[in-house]
Write a protein that holds these residues in place. Structure first.
Motif, mmCIF file in Angstrom:
data_model
loop_
_atom_site.group_PDB
_atom_site.id
_atom_site.type_symbol
_atom_site.label_atom_id
_atom_site.label_comp_id
_atom_site.label_asym_id
_atom_site.label_seq_id
_atom_site.Cartn_x
_atom_site.Cartn_y
_atom_site.Cartn_z
ATOM 1 N N ALA A 35 12.096 16.024 0.632
ATOM 2 C CA ALA A 35 12.694 17.501 -0.630
ATOM 3 C C ALA A 35 11.373 18.234 -0.517
ATOM 4 C CB ALA A 35 12.925 17.084 -1.472
ATOM 5 N N ILE A 36 9.830 17.078 -1.523
ATOM 6 C CA ILE A 36 8.977 17.771 -1.579
ATOM 7 C C ILE A 36 8.168 18.242 -0.082
ATOM 8 C CG2 ILE A 36 6.377 16.820 -2.655
ATOM 9 C CD1 ILE A 36 8.741 17.271 -4.147
ATOM 10 N N ALA A 37 8.092 17.836 0.890
ATOM 11 C CA ALA A 37 7.861 18.107 2.330
ATOM 12 C C ALA A 37 8.444 19.609 3.092
ATOM 13 C CB ALA A 37 7.636 17.496 3.015
ATOM 14 N N ARG A 38 9.302 19.564 2.595
ATOM 15 C CA ARG A 38 9.998 20.896 3.154
ATOM 16 C C ARG A 38 10.236 22.319 1.868
ATOM 17 N NH1 ARG A 38 14.626 17.803 2.920
ATOM 18 N NH2 ARG A 38 15.527 17.801 1.436
ATOM 19 N N LEU A 39 9.465 22.105 1.266
ATOM 20 C CA LEU A 39 8.986 23.487 0.224
ATOM 21 C C LEU A 39 7.746 23.196 0.581
ATOM 22 C CD1 LEU A 39 10.762 22.038 -3.394
ATOM 23 C CD2 LEU A 39 10.972 24.031 -2.047
ATOM 24 N N GLU A 40 6.766 22.449 1.248
ATOM 25 C CA GLU A 40 5.196 23.009 1.068
ATOM 26 C C GLU A 40 5.424 23.818 2.639
ATOM 27 O OE1 GLU A 40 2.950 19.552 -1.313
ATOM 28 O OE2 GLU A 40 3.782 18.961 0.743
ATOM 29 N N GLU A 41 6.448 23.069 3.307
ATOM 30 C CA GLU A 41 6.201 23.628 4.870
ATOM 31 C C GLU A 41 6.618 25.045 4.220
ATOM 32 O OE1 GLU A 41 8.366 23.375 8.931
ATOM 33 O OE2 GLU A 41 8.697 21.838 7.457
ATOM 34 N N GLU A 42 7.814 25.634 3.225
ATOM 35 C CA GLU A 42 8.447 26.437 3.438
ATOM 36 C C GLU A 42 7.394 27.489 2.194
ATOM 37 O OE1 GLU A 42 12.117 27.482 1.682
ATOM 38 O OE2 GLU A 42 12.368 26.230 2.039
ATOM 39 N N VAL A 43 6.615 26.770 1.527
ATOM 40 C CA VAL A 43 4.889 27.649 0.952
ATOM 41 C C VAL A 43 4.078 28.046 2.077
ATOM 42 C CG1 VAL A 43 3.966 27.574 -0.855
ATOM 43 C CG2 VAL A 43 6.378 27.019 -1.539
ATOM 44 N N GLY A 44 3.994 26.858 2.350
ATOM 45 C CA GLY A 44 2.606 26.939 3.578
ATOM 46 C C GLY A 44 1.884 26.446 3.109
ATOM 47 N N GLN A 45 1.134 25.512 2.081
ATOM 48 C CA GLN A 45 0.334 25.605 1.030
ATOM 49 C C GLN A 45 0.823 23.845 0.312
ATOM 50 O OE1 GLN A 45 -2.525 27.230 -1.082
ATOM 51 N NE2 GLN A 45 -1.588 29.042 -0.958
ATOM 52 N N PRO A 46 -0.329 22.798 0.358
ATOM 53 C CA PRO A 46 0.578 21.265 -0.341
ATOM 54 C C PRO A 46 0.655 21.671 -1.829
ATOM 55 C CG PRO A 46 -1.727 21.101 0.774
ATOM 56 C CD PRO A 46 -1.339 22.929 0.438
ATOM 57 N N LEU A 47 1.351 21.216 -2.313
ATOM 58 C CA LEU A 47 1.754 21.617 -3.598
ATOM 59 C C LEU A 47 1.450 20.476 -4.336
ATOM 60 C CD1 LEU A 47 5.607 22.516 -3.180
ATOM 61 C CD2 LEU A 47 3.542 24.130 -3.334
ATOM 62 N N LEU A 48 1.899 19.390 -3.657
ATOM 63 C CA LEU A 48 0.934 17.662 -4.624
ATOM 64 C C LEU A 48 -0.197 17.622 -4.063
ATOM 65 C CD1 LEU A 48 4.541 16.377 -5.194
ATOM 66 C CD2 LEU A 48 3.099 17.778 -6.796
ATOM 67 N N GLU A 49 -1.184 16.932 -4.617
ATOM 68 C CA GLU A 49 -2.541 16.598 -3.634
ATOM 69 C C GLU A 49 -1.995 14.890 -4.432
ATOM 70 O OE1 GLU A 49 -5.517 18.045 -6.301
ATOM 71 O OE2 GLU A 49 -5.488 19.964 -4.831
ATOM 72 N N ARG A 50 -2.294 13.967 -3.151
ATOM 73 C CA ARG A 50 -1.253 12.570 -3.496
ATOM 74 C C ARG A 50 -3.533 11.434 -2.663
ATOM 75 N NH1 ARG A 50 1.438 15.856 -1.044
ATOM 76 N NH2 ARG A 50 3.951 15.378 -0.558
ATOM 77 N N ASP A 51 -3.666 10.494 -2.908
ATOM 78 C CA ASP A 51 -4.061 8.829 -2.523
ATOM 79 C C ASP A 51 -3.586 8.292 -2.982
ATOM 80 O OD1 ASP A 51 -4.984 8.668 -6.281
ATOM 81 O OD2 ASP A 51 -6.259 10.240 -5.438
#
Length: 312
Positions: A35-51
């Motif tokens: 779900a987060i990946a789909r949102l990031e694809e729609e927005v065109g930018q990363p919404l979360l920074e992960r490590d």
């Protein structure tokens, strides 16, 4: 944009943990990630920074967070407007402790669901001391909490019950219990008695005022989050604790702890609902507020009435 995906994003933005959000939303971790990946694809930018150790909002994620909250609120308002025969529909975000969820809150939600079956309750649980801040920051619509000593003007509080704040000790024979019982014919030696107290919140403020008024310097064994954790630690014989009587009596460990009196009693607490005053203009919150007031028509309900359970 999928409103369910917005709900998933807001949950991850709150917990900053995919596993905890998956558990709260009754989803798999992989479904949350998709779900987060789909949102990031729609927005065109990363919404979360992960490590490997942490998750945090990106700059775009912080802006998107405001958009997501507004969009969901507008969608819920539209649902209410288009609801058949004026039926209320939408979602209320509610925060409370585990104890409050099965004592104070259970009869309120039962009555509310009976009257407003189309309204969903999104519940979050944790230390009640965080309730007011979660309401003030907009994370939740309503919190079940202790009335703060200094309420912000924009906060509305609905008292439900009064509960005395009490000292309690282990019920089993141990060194801590012996020290309390030895002092029954004289003053307690607070300098040697290990105390387990809240680390923050109204209870801590009241306790700090009490020890200042009594001019004592107690031995603080531990400061912990949540009254339930204090009951658990006292039941293990680790020290003497303080907690509302409501929490002690409704705990599954109530037979393993014992309340004791001191010369100068601790104050009583007012426990109820807190919400932003402006949000109470919402039909959803207004309805919940009204049902809560009808369920607890006065703030002097006895603790016994609550601790009998709500099994009907």
């Amino acid at each position: 944009m999928d409103t369910r995906a917005l709900t998933v994003f807001l949950s991850v933005a709150e917990t900053l943990n995919f596993s905890r959000s998956a558990e709260k939303l009754h989803m798999s971790v992989s479904a949350v990630s998709r779900a987060i990946a789909r949102l990031e694809e729609e927005v065109g930018q990363p919404l979360l920074e992960r490590d490997r150790r942490s998750v945090r909002l990106s700059p775009a994620g912080r802006e998107f967070h405001d958009f997501a909250r507004r969009s969901l609120a507008q969608w819920q308002a539209l649902q209410r407007k288009l609801g058949s025969e004026g039926e209320l529909a939408g979602e209320v975000s509610l925060y409370c402790s585990v104890t409050a969820s099965h004592t104070l809150l259970a009869p309120i939600l039962a009555a509310f669901r009976h009257e407003y079956a189309a309204v969903d309750i999104m519940m979050h649980t944790g230390d009640q001391a965080d309730g007011v801040n979660r309401v003030l920051s907009g994370q939740d619509d309503v919190a079940v909490t202790i009335k703060p000593l200094h309420s912000p003007s924009r906060l509305e509080f609905l008292p439900l019950v009064e509960s005395p704040l009490q000292f309690f000790m282990p019920a089993a024979n141990c060194q801590v219990r012996d020290r309390v019982l030895e002092a029954r014919d004289g003053p307690l030696d607070w300098g040697v008695l290990p105390l387990i107290v809240p680390e923050r919140g109204t209870t801590k403020e009241l306790f700090d005022d009490w020890i200042r008024d009594q001019r004592i310097r107690p031995r603080i064994y531990a400061q912990v989050a949540g009254h339930e954790a204090i009951v658990a630690m006292v039941s293990l014989g680790l020290g003497v604790g303080i907690a509302p009587q409501l929490v002690i009596e409704s705990s599954g460990l109530r037979d393993q702890v014992e309340v004791f009196e001191v010369d100068a009693a601790l104050p009583s607490l007012s426990i109820g609902l807190a919400s932003l005053r402006q949000r109470l203009a919402s039909p959803l919150l207004g309805a919940l507020w009204r049902v809560a007031g009808q369920t607890y028509p006065g703030s002097n309900d006895t603790i016994a009435a609550l601790t009998q359970g709500y099994d009907q």
